[in-house]
Design a protein around this motif. Structure first.
Motif, PDB file in Angstrom:
ATOM      1  N   GLY A  28       0.788  -1.223   0.000  1.00  0.00           N
ATOM      2  CA  GLY A  28       0.000   0.000   0.000  1.00  0.00           C
ATOM      3  C   GLY A  28       0.816   1.266   0.000  1.00  0.00           C
ATOM      4  O   GLY A  28       0.266   2.352  -0.118  1.00  0.00           O
ATOM      5  N   ALA A  29       2.127   1.153   0.135  1.00  0.00           N
ATOM      6  CA  ALA A  29       2.999   2.330   0.125  1.00  0.00           C
ATOM      7  C   ALA A  29       4.421   1.859  -0.125  1.00  0.00           C
ATOM      8  O   ALA A  29       4.738   0.675  -0.010  1.00  0.00           O
ATOM      9  N   ALA A  30       5.285   2.812  -0.462  1.00  0.00           N
ATOM     10  CA  ALA A  30       6.709   2.511  -0.638  1.00  0.00           C
ATOM     11  C   ALA A  30       7.433   2.913   0.628  1.00  0.00           C
ATOM     12  O   ALA A  30       7.661   4.089   0.883  1.00  0.00           O
ATOM     13  N   ALA A  31       7.749   1.940   1.476  1.00  0.00           N
ATOM     14  CA  ALA A  31       8.406   2.231   2.754  1.00  0.00           C
ATOM     15  C   ALA A  31       9.017   0.953   3.297  1.00  0.00           C
ATOM     16  O   ALA A  31       8.585  -0.155   2.964  1.00  0.00           O
ATOM     17  N   ARG A  32      10.022   1.107   4.160  1.00  0.00           N
ATOM     18  CA  ARG A  32      10.620  -0.048   4.829  1.00  0.00           C
ATOM     19  C   ARG A  32       9.779  -0.375   6.058  1.00  0.00           C
ATOM     20  O   ARG A  32       9.560   0.475   6.909  1.00  0.00           O
ATOM     21  N   PRO A  33       9.294  -1.609   6.166  1.00  0.00           N
ATOM     22  CA  PRO A  33       8.435  -1.952   7.308  1.00  0.00           C
ATOM     23  C   PRO A  33       9.239  -2.389   8.532  1.00  0.00           C
ATOM     24  O   PRO A  33      10.408  -2.762   8.437  1.00  0.00           O
ATOM     25  N   PHE A  34       8.577  -2.361   9.691  1.00  0.00           N
ATOM     26  CA  PHE A  34       9.096  -3.004  10.897  1.00  0.00           C
ATOM     27  C   PHE A  34       8.692  -4.472  10.850  1.00  0.00           C
ATOM     28  O   PHE A  34       7.556  -4.805  10.500  1.00  0.00           O
ATOM     29  N   GLU A  35       9.606  -5.344  11.210  1.00  0.00           N
ATOM     30  CA  GLU A  35       9.357  -6.779  11.163  1.00  0.00           C
ATOM     31  C   GLU A  35       9.243  -7.346  12.568  1.00  0.00           C
ATOM     32  O   GLU A  35       9.896  -6.888  13.502  1.00  0.00           O
ATOM     33  N   THR A  36       8.367  -8.356  12.716  1.00  0.00           N
ATOM     34  CA  THR A  36       8.236  -9.048  13.986  1.00  0.00           C
ATOM     35  C   THR A  36       7.946 -10.523  13.698  1.00  0.00           C
ATOM     36  O   THR A  36       7.877 -10.935  12.535  1.00  0.00           O
ATOM     37  N   HIS A  37       7.806 -11.310  14.745  1.00  0.00           N
ATOM     38  CA  HIS A  37       7.565 -12.753  14.576  1.00  0.00           C
ATOM     39  C   HIS A  37       6.482 -13.186  15.542  1.00  0.00           C
ATOM     40  O   HIS A  37       6.488 -12.819  16.720  1.00  0.00           O
ATOM     41  N   HIS A  38       5.524 -13.943  15.013  1.00  0.00           N
ATOM     42  CA  HIS A  38       4.457 -14.488  15.838  1.00  0.00           C
ATOM     43  C   HIS A  38       4.842 -15.911  16.232  1.00  0.00           C
ATOM     44  O   HIS A  38       4.951 -16.805  15.383  1.00  0.00           O
ATOM     45  N   ASN A  39       5.044 -16.122  17.532  1.00  0.00           N
ATOM     46  CA  ASN A  39       5.578 -17.402  17.990  1.00  0.00           C
ATOM     47  C   ASN A  39       4.590 -18.553  17.800  1.00  0.00           C
ATOM     48  O   ASN A  39       4.971 -19.650  17.375  1.00  0.00           O
ATOM     49  N   ALA A  40       3.327 -18.331  18.146  1.00  0.00           N
ATOM     50  CA  ALA A  40       2.364 -19.438  18.103  1.00  0.00           C
ATOM     51  C   ALA A  40       2.192 -19.986  16.691  1.00  0.00           C
ATOM     52  O   ALA A  40       2.105 -21.209  16.497  1.00  0.00           O
ATOM     53  N   LEU A  41       2.131 -19.099  15.715  1.00  0.00           N
ATOM     54  CA  LEU A  41       1.988 -19.548  14.324  1.00  0.00           C
ATOM     55  C   LEU A  41       3.337 -19.723  13.632  1.00  0.00           C
ATOM     56  O   LEU A  41       3.382 -20.218  12.499  1.00  0.00           O
ATOM     57  N   ASP A  42       4.400 -19.302  14.282  1.00  0.00           N
ATOM     58  CA  ASP A  42       5.753 -19.385  13.722  1.00  0.00           C
ATOM     59  C   ASP A  42       5.819 -18.743  12.336  1.00  0.00           C
ATOM     60  O   ASP A  42       6.266 -19.339  11.354  1.00  0.00           O
ATOM     61  N   ILE A  43       5.324 -17.476  12.268  1.00  0.00           N
ATOM     62  CA  ILE A  43       5.360 -16.748  11.005  1.00  0.00           C
ATOM     63  C   ILE A  43       5.909 -15.343  11.242  1.00  0.00           C
ATOM     64  O   ILE A  43       5.755 -14.766  12.322  1.00  0.00           O
ATOM     65  N   ASP A  44       6.565 -14.832  10.224  1.00  0.00           N
ATOM     66  CA  ASP A  44       7.020 -13.446  10.262  1.00  0.00           C
ATOM     67  C   ASP A  44       5.858 -12.534   9.877  1.00  0.00           C
ATOM     68  O   ASP A  44       5.063 -12.852   8.985  1.00  0.00           O
ATOM     69  N   LEU A  45       5.768 -11.409  10.553  1.00  0.00           N
ATOM     70  CA  LEU A  45       4.738 -10.416  10.281  1.00  0.00           C
ATOM     71  C   LEU A  45       5.378  -9.037  10.183  1.00  0.00           C
ATOM     72  O   LEU A  45       6.527  -8.839  10.592  1.00  0.00           O
ATOM     73  N   PHE A  46       4.611  -8.097   9.657  1.00  0.00           N
ATOM     74  CA  PHE A  46       5.085  -6.735   9.483  1.00  0.00           C
ATOM     75  C   PHE A  46       4.060  -5.765  10.069  1.00  0.00           C
ATOM     76  O   PHE A  46       2.852  -5.944   9.874  1.00  0.00           O
ATOM     77  N   LEU A  47       4.543  -4.781  10.817  1.00  0.00           N
ATOM     78  CA  LEU A  47       3.650  -3.699  11.212  1.00  0.00           C
ATOM     79  C   LEU A  47       3.285  -2.932   9.953  1.00  0.00           C
ATOM     80  O   LEU A  47       4.136  -2.635   9.121  1.00  0.00           O
ATOM     81  N   ARG A  48       2.034  -2.601   9.817  1.00  0.00           N
ATOM     82  CA  ARG A  48       1.554  -2.090   8.546  1.00  0.00           C
ATOM     83  C   ARG A  48       2.186  -0.745   8.204  1.00  0.00           C
ATOM     84  O   ARG A  48       2.406   0.106   9.074  1.00  0.00           O
ATOM     85  N   ILE A  49       2.455  -0.551   6.948  1.00  0.00           N
ATOM     86  CA  ILE A  49       2.895   0.751   6.444  1.00  0.00           C
ATOM     87  C   ILE A  49       1.715   1.538   5.882  1.00  0.00           C
ATOM     88  O   ILE A  49       1.804   2.763   5.710  1.00  0.00           O
ATOM     89  N   ALA A  50       0.596   0.826   5.600  1.00  0.00           N
ATOM     90  CA  ALA A  50      -0.619   1.485   5.118  1.00  0.00           C
ATOM     91  C   ALA A  50      -1.758   0.475   5.205  1.00  0.00           C
ATOM     92  O   ALA A  50      -1.549  -0.728   5.042  1.00  0.00           O
ATOM     93  N   PRO A  51      -3.002   0.953   5.435  1.00  0.00           N
ATOM     94  CA  PRO A  51      -4.154   0.041   5.486  1.00  0.00           C
ATOM     95  C   PRO A  51      -4.825  -0.149   4.129  1.00  0.00           C
ATOM     96  O   PRO A  51      -5.854  -0.803   4.029  1.00  0.00           O
TER      97      PRO A  51
END
Length: 538
Positions: A252-275
């Motif tokens: 939704g935008a051109a930007a570098r996201p913040f990255e995190t990891h969800h332990n229960a699902l063992d997946i990488d996620l990103f804090l949104r840069i745009a909705p």
């Protein structure tokens, strides 16, 4: 006789910080052990804000009360009838910001979010216990007082503790509700260091009333925005929604996201840069007008107009386009300026911004106006880029054009200006003009050299959108390449939503923090965010 000048009285020794803090601890102990008072208080009913107390003051009642007092002093006059006292009796609470002991009379100034009020505590009126509490009060303590509203000899509206009602255990004249164990800002200079102000906003807000006023105005701007958009008018009637802040695919935008990891699902996620991509899914679902006011997160630098965590308004209007949301934006800004801030002409620094007059200018026309060559002259463009210290080698023409545009044009856009007709290559989520496919139906709104809003006629052709996702920017390296890549993350589910069918639409994003900066005349984004991001101390 000696001609030596008499010795001056030695100044009282200045107490160290440790001694001053120790004094507060001793008073805390006295409150508990000697006076049997809870230094951290209990529920207190019947309080009104300080501005309401000032509004309750009656000059006529105060004048009548003083006349009755004077009459009572005359020889042979009957005592003043306390039942004839018509002054308003109120109970208030606030933080002590001034404290003066004048024999058997103590004056305090207390402060809440609505302003200041003076309280007078007379030993004769309240008696020793409450007077002793008032005497041992420190700057920064939170106190409550009940009494009649009158004035001092200088005419200052004052709450006279204990007057106008019968003092008792259930209705004390004065209490300390919270004992402050920290030293307040200095009496004369207050809290002025920006670094300390941002780190200790809990002190900044009470020490600097203008900061409190800015944050209150921010809240009113947000409320007025929601009320305006949700108002049941033909051109409005938006539904407020919430979309995910943690996303598996940033877009939704051109930007570098913040990255995190969800332990229960063992997946990488990103804090949104745009909705954006989620709000468009709601258009597909049949919600015709939606908006969200919430946080976006971009892992980028900090300056006077950027904070990595910031508030955006993003909205989508089915069956609209670039120009329908442009009209909405103009009307919204004018509405906020006039209803929240008192007028359509407001100061920002040394500029008077007129929110009743918005210009509409073409991107390429502005480029040609503020540069000494035509936008299509690639050799001249490269030379200009070199002179500005920009990367120019092997960079796509339109990418370099935009970099030069930002350096040479934005600073001149002072009064509200909608910039329209951007090069389509810069706008992968935007429809092209039917008769000019190299031009995107997009605008950006600039005020005082800052971008305030970004809007499109939204692209709803799934095949074109897929091709744009797969396209690559030419000449982008490093951070630029990382940011642009987020525009081209292939969100297969979003493409499937477009295949289901999204109606033609106009979309809009407004930076709320920058909007508040402009409407409250604040020069830094940190001055409109309660808790801006700070580097940890130590």
């Amino acid at each position: 006789m000696s001609d030596k000048a008499p010795d001056k009285k030695p100044a009282a020794p200045t107490k160290s910080t440790a001694q001053l803090l120790g004094d507060r601890r001793l008073k805390l102990k006295r409150l508990r052990d000697e006076l049997k008072q809870d230094p951290y208080g209990q529920r207190t009913d019947g309080l009104i804000r300080l501005n309401a107390a000032r509004d309750a003051f009656s000059q006529a009642a105060d004048t009548a009360h003083k006349a009755a007092q004077e009459a009572a002093k005359e020889e042979g006059a009957a005592p003043a009838d306390p039942n004839a006292d018509e002054r308003a009796v109120v109970a208030v609470a606030g933080r002590v910001v001034q404290h003066r002991v004048m024999g058997n009379l103590i004056f305090l100034s207390v402060r809440d979010d609505s302003g200041d009020l003076q309280i007078a505590v007379s030993k004769k009126t309240v008696g020793q216990p409450d007077f002793g509490l008032a005497k041992m009060t420190d700057y920064g303590d939170i106190v409550t007082a009940k009494g009649a509203l009158g004035t001092t000899k200088t005419g200052e509206v004052t709450l006279w503790a204990g007057e106008g009602f019968e003092v008792g255990e259930d209705a004390p004249a004065y209490r300390i509700l919270t004992k402050s164990l920290a030293l307040p800002p200095g009496k004369h200079h207050g809290l002025t260091d920006p670094e300390t102000r941002y780190r200790k906003r809990y002190v900044d807000l009470y020490a600097n009333p203008e900061v409190m006023q800015t944050m209150q105005t921010r809240s009113r701007i947000l409320k007025a925005t929601r009320d305006y958009l949700t108002d049941d008018q033909p051109e409005r009637g938006f539904l407020e929604v919430e979309t995910p802040m943690m996303q598996a695919i940033p877009g939704g935008a051109a930007a570098r996201p913040f990255e995190t990891h969800h332990n229960a699902l063992d997946i990488d996620l990103f804090l949104r840069i745009a909705p954006e991509l989620y709000l468009k899914r709601l258009l597909v679902a049949g919600m015709p007008r939606v908006f969200e006011i919430n946080r976006n997160f971009r892992n980028e630098g900090i300056d006077r107009s950027h904070n990595p965590e910031f508030t955006m308004l993003e909205l989508y209007q089915a069956y609209g386009d670039l120009y329908s949301v442009m009209d909405l934006t103009e009307n919204l800004f004018r509405h906020l300026a006039s209803t929240v801030c008192g007028g359509t002409t407001l100061p920002f620094g040394e500029v008077q911004v007129d929110y009743a007059a918005f210009e509409r200018r073409k991107y390429l026309d502005l480029f040609n106006q503020h540069n000494d060559f035509d936008h299509s002259d690639h050799a001249a463009l490269v030379a200009k880029g070199d002179s500005l210290g920009l990367k120019t080698q092997d960079v796509d023409h339109d990418v370099l054009l935009n970099s030069v545009w930002e350096e040479t044009v934005e600073q001149h856009l002072i009064q509200p200006t909608f910039v329209i007709d951007y090069p389509a290559s810069l706008c992968p989520l935007t429809k092209r003009k039917p008769d000019e496919p190299e031009i995107a139906e997009r605008f950006e709104l600039f005020v005082c050299g800052m971008e305030l809003a970004n809007a499109y006629t939204e692209l709803n052709d799934p095949d074109v959108q897929e091709a744009n996702f797969k396209a690559q920017d030419t000449g982008l390296t490093g951070e630029d390449a990382v940011e642009a890549a987020t525009f081209r993350n292939i969100d297969e589910d979003f493409l499937e939503a477009l295949r289901v069918g999204m109606p033609p639409a106009g979309g809009l994003g407004i930076g709320i923090d920058r909007l508040v900066m402009l409407l409250t005349n604040q020069q830094s984004i940190r001055d409109v965010i309660l808790f801006p991001l700070m580097r940890p101390q130590g």
